[in-house]
Design a protein around this motif. Sequence first.
Motif, PDB file in Angstrom:
ATOM      1  N   ALA A  30     -91.351   7.074 -44.033  1.00  0.00           N
ATOM      2  CA  ALA A  30     -91.806   6.923 -42.884  1.00  0.00           C
ATOM      3  C   ALA A  30     -93.028   8.021 -42.598  1.00  0.00           C
ATOM      4  CB  ALA A  30     -90.932   6.822 -41.607  1.00  0.00           C
ATOM      5  N   PHE A  31     -92.459   9.288 -42.823  1.00  0.00           N
ATOM      6  CA  PHE A  31     -93.180  10.620 -42.624  1.00  0.00           C
ATOM      7  C   PHE A  31     -94.620  10.466 -43.515  1.00  0.00           C
ATOM      8  CE2 PHE A  31     -94.489  14.933 -43.592  1.00  0.00           C
ATOM      9  CZ  PHE A  31     -94.836  15.316 -42.396  1.00  0.00           C
ATOM     10  N   THR A  32     -94.243  10.236 -44.709  1.00  0.00           N
ATOM     11  CA  THR A  32     -95.464  10.181 -45.826  1.00  0.00           C
ATOM     12  C   THR A  32     -96.416   8.958 -45.410  1.00  0.00           C
ATOM     13  OG1 THR A  32     -93.783  10.747 -47.505  1.00  0.00           O
ATOM     14  CG2 THR A  32     -95.882   9.790 -48.154  1.00  0.00           C
ATOM     15  N   GLY A  33     -95.636   7.977 -45.099  1.00  0.00           N
ATOM     16  CA  GLY A  33     -96.595   6.948 -44.567  1.00  0.00           C
ATOM     17  C   GLY A  33     -97.452   7.234 -43.491  1.00  0.00           C
ATOM     18  N   SER A 279    -104.476   4.068 -49.462  1.00  0.00           N
ATOM     19  CA  SER A 279    -103.251   4.701 -48.697  1.00  0.00           C
ATOM     20  C   SER A 279    -101.823   3.733 -48.720  1.00  0.00           C
ATOM     21  CB  SER A 279    -103.145   5.097 -47.116  1.00  0.00           C
ATOM     22  OG  SER A 279    -104.303   6.115 -47.207  1.00  0.00           O
ATOM     23  N   LEU A 280    -102.132   2.451 -48.448  1.00  0.00           N
ATOM     24  CA  LEU A 280    -101.113   1.470 -48.483  1.00  0.00           C
ATOM     25  C   LEU A 280    -100.391   1.342 -49.937  1.00  0.00           C
ATOM     26  CD1 LEU A 280    -102.527  -1.432 -46.246  1.00  0.00           C
ATOM     27  CD2 LEU A 280    -100.679   0.433 -45.565  1.00  0.00           C
ATOM     28  N   ARG A 281    -101.358   1.509 -51.055  1.00  0.00           N
ATOM     29  CA  ARG A 281    -101.006   1.422 -52.187  1.00  0.00           C
ATOM     30  C   ARG A 281    -100.156   2.657 -52.720  1.00  0.00           C
ATOM     31  NH1 ARG A 281    -102.708   3.041 -57.468  1.00  0.00           N
ATOM     32  NH2 ARG A 281    -104.337   4.282 -56.451  1.00  0.00           N
ATOM     33  N   ILE A 282    -100.600   3.891 -52.017  1.00  0.00           N
ATOM     34  CA  ILE A 282     -99.793   5.006 -52.422  1.00  0.00           C
ATOM     35  C   ILE A 282     -98.491   4.932 -51.836  1.00  0.00           C
ATOM     36  CG2 ILE A 282     -99.828   7.361 -52.289  1.00  0.00           C
ATOM     37  CD1 ILE A 282    -102.913   7.645 -52.682  1.00  0.00           C
ATOM     38  N   ILE A 283     -98.576   4.633 -50.714  1.00  0.00           N
ATOM     39  CA  ILE A 283     -97.166   4.282 -49.924  1.00  0.00           C
ATOM     40  C   ILE A 283     -96.368   3.408 -50.743  1.00  0.00           C
ATOM     41  CG2 ILE A 283     -96.164   3.353 -47.727  1.00  0.00           C
ATOM     42  CD1 ILE A 283     -98.570   4.547 -46.229  1.00  0.00           C
ATOM     43  N   LEU A 284     -96.970   2.274 -50.968  1.00  0.00           N
ATOM     44  CA  LEU A 284     -96.032   1.379 -52.000  1.00  0.00           C
ATOM     45  C   LEU A 284     -95.499   1.934 -53.217  1.00  0.00           C
ATOM     46  CD1 LEU A 284     -95.067  -1.518 -52.219  1.00  0.00           C
ATOM     47  CD2 LEU A 284     -97.007  -2.202 -53.386  1.00  0.00           C
ATOM     48  N   LEU A 285     -96.387   2.639 -53.923  1.00  0.00           N
ATOM     49  CA  LEU A 285     -95.984   3.227 -55.030  1.00  0.00           C
ATOM     50  C   LEU A 285     -94.846   4.169 -54.888  1.00  0.00           C
ATOM     51  CD1 LEU A 285     -99.265   3.852 -56.992  1.00  0.00           C
ATOM     52  CD2 LEU A 285     -97.288   2.036 -57.547  1.00  0.00           C
ATOM     53  N   GLY A 287     -92.830   4.408 -52.352  1.00  0.00           N
ATOM     54  CA  GLY A 287     -91.530   3.717 -51.747  1.00  0.00           C
ATOM     55  C   GLY A 287     -90.947   3.235 -53.095  1.00  0.00           C
ATOM     56  N   VAL A 288     -91.628   2.509 -53.900  1.00  0.00           N
ATOM     57  CA  VAL A 288     -90.928   2.014 -55.104  1.00  0.00           C
ATOM     58  C   VAL A 288     -90.230   3.075 -56.228  1.00  0.00           C
ATOM     59  CG1 VAL A 288     -91.199   0.747 -57.347  1.00  0.00           C
ATOM     60  CG2 VAL A 288     -92.336   0.080 -55.348  1.00  0.00           C
ATOM     61  N   LEU A 289     -90.954   4.198 -56.005  1.00  0.00           N
ATOM     62  CA  LEU A 289     -90.609   5.445 -56.871  1.00  0.00           C
ATOM     63  C   LEU A 289     -89.203   5.999 -56.106  1.00  0.00           C
ATOM     64  CD1 LEU A 289     -90.676   7.231 -59.306  1.00  0.00           C
ATOM     65  CD2 LEU A 289     -92.254   8.841 -57.864  1.00  0.00           C
ATOM     66  N   PHE A 290     -89.289   6.134 -54.936  1.00  0.00           N
ATOM     67  CA  PHE A 290     -88.372   6.636 -54.046  1.00  0.00           C
ATOM     68  C   PHE A 290     -86.953   5.815 -54.015  1.00  0.00           C
ATOM     69  CE2 PHE A 290     -90.032  10.256 -51.368  1.00  0.00           C
ATOM     70  CZ  PHE A 290     -90.680  10.835 -52.484  1.00  0.00           C
ATOM     71  N   ALA A 291     -87.348   4.300 -53.893  1.00  0.00           N
ATOM     72  CA  ALA A 291     -86.305   3.706 -53.998  1.00  0.00           C
ATOM     73  C   ALA A 291     -85.524   3.575 -55.384  1.00  0.00           C
ATOM     74  CB  ALA A 291     -86.762   2.075 -53.604  1.00  0.00           C
ATOM     75  N   ALA A 292     -86.245   3.510 -56.436  1.00  0.00           N
ATOM     76  CA  ALA A 292     -85.556   3.470 -57.791  1.00  0.00           C
ATOM     77  C   ALA A 292     -84.912   4.881 -57.918  1.00  0.00           C
ATOM     78  CB  ALA A 292     -86.668   3.655 -58.619  1.00  0.00           C
ATOM     79  N   MET A 293     -85.333   5.941 -57.585  1.00  0.00           N
ATOM     80  CA  MET A 293     -84.603   7.266 -57.616  1.00  0.00           C
ATOM     81  C   MET A 293     -83.231   7.105 -56.699  1.00  0.00           C
ATOM     82  SD  MET A 293     -87.884   9.842 -57.475  1.00  0.00           S
ATOM     83  CE  MET A 293     -86.711  11.329 -57.522  1.00  0.00           C
ATOM     84  N   SER A 294     -83.497   6.604 -55.684  1.00  0.00           N
ATOM     85  CA  SER A 294     -82.147   6.501 -55.022  1.00  0.00           C
ATOM     86  C   SER A 294     -81.340   5.546 -55.484  1.00  0.00           C
ATOM     87  CB  SER A 294     -82.598   5.766 -53.461  1.00  0.00           C
ATOM     88  OG  SER A 294     -83.718   6.875 -52.808  1.00  0.00           O
ATOM     89  N   LEU A 295     -81.720   4.387 -55.842  1.00  0.00           N
ATOM     90  CA  LEU A 295     -80.606   3.539 -56.424  1.00  0.00           C
ATOM     91  C   LEU A 295     -80.127   4.293 -57.794  1.00  0.00           C
ATOM     92  CD1 LEU A 295     -82.954   0.007 -56.294  1.00  0.00           C
ATOM     93  CD2 LEU A 295     -80.509   0.914 -55.102  1.00  0.00           C
ATOM     94  N   LEU A 296     -80.796   4.845 -58.523  1.00  0.00           N
ATOM     95  CA  LEU A 296     -80.242   5.430 -59.649  1.00  0.00           C
ATOM     96  C   LEU A 296     -79.308   6.764 -58.967  1.00  0.00           C
ATOM     97  CD1 LEU A 296     -80.296   5.956 -62.724  1.00  0.00           C
ATOM     98  CD2 LEU A 296     -82.239   7.993 -62.397  1.00  0.00           C
TER      99      LEU A 296
END
Length: 371
Positions: A30-33, A279-285, A287-296
Amino acid sequence: MSTSAFRNRLLSTRAHLLLLALAIVGPLLAFTGLILLRYADAERSRIQQDARDTVSSISVAIDRELVGLQYTLLALANAPSLRQGDLRSFQQFASEVARARNATIVLRDTQSRQVMNSTTPYGNPLPGATTLQGSDIEAAQTGRTVISDYFVGLQVQRPSFAVVTPIMFDEQLRYFLSLSVGTSVLDELIKEQNLNEGYIIAILDRRQIIMARSVAPEGFVGTPAQLQNNPTLGNSGIIESTNRQGVRLRVFYKRSELSGWVSLVSVPTAIIDHPLYESLRIILLIGVLFAAMSLLGAWYGARSFSRPMSLLARNAAAMAKNQEVLPVPTSVREIALVSQTLTESADDLRERTHQRDRAESALQNLNETLE
């Protein structure tokens, strides 16, 4: 509530770790976005301000050129030979000025009939018509110098515009004097602008006829501007439009108080919105990266917690049945301490059970002996 129902309502260690990971990543995303969206908004504002500055710059440059033409025309209007009625000498003087400015200078009577033309030797027949009659009428009504709209010269067949002034002798209108130049001077002014990629400059006369254009002028000059819904343009502002290729544009414009012409800077909406999309594309990327790291991380953490916790539960059940309690292999200190405590408690419990069994056996043997 039954034990099974109670257990079904509880979350596993894996679920708790996943929720913990989301609780950590969510605020960070949220802060990054927010930062990226603020940056995108600032970039959009910068692009739009740059377009406004460009349209103001070209408008000032055109007015400066027109003022120069007006001063040249006023100098011609005050030539002594014209005041003395020596039209031959005046034509010689006007022809020299016309060559220096690459212009056409024409003197007309009060009926807009040509009396002298810098492109025609003195005494030769002159055209009976003029494309500047409307400007002559306006100059006669206002008594001031007038800047014409776009026209194509009758003798010099080129896209042009003119500066027209009334000539007064003893407060009586005697002539109209005009100095016309090609719209190529506007092209030169446009080339001096430092245009960003995708920007298009256009100059419109008071009828919204295109006089000059920075891109593909040959297909547009002399044609009406294709502005969506044909808006009435004020002194300055922004309008939304679509070009002939269907590209959505944001058009920044400014009207000259000197000439009434309108300077336009068209910017594709995609260019203005590009920072937002990026910016939306970067937020999406992210988000996906952080989500993958979180799930891992949650998956790895679940492996570190779930099996040891299951073994602890098994040991607790074994301890209740007075069965052997095995050590739990784990790298988590707290789980290792609980496992050690369970093991020691189980050993102590077994020792006490053995002592009790030995005591009961001894008591039974004593009873048998006494009997």
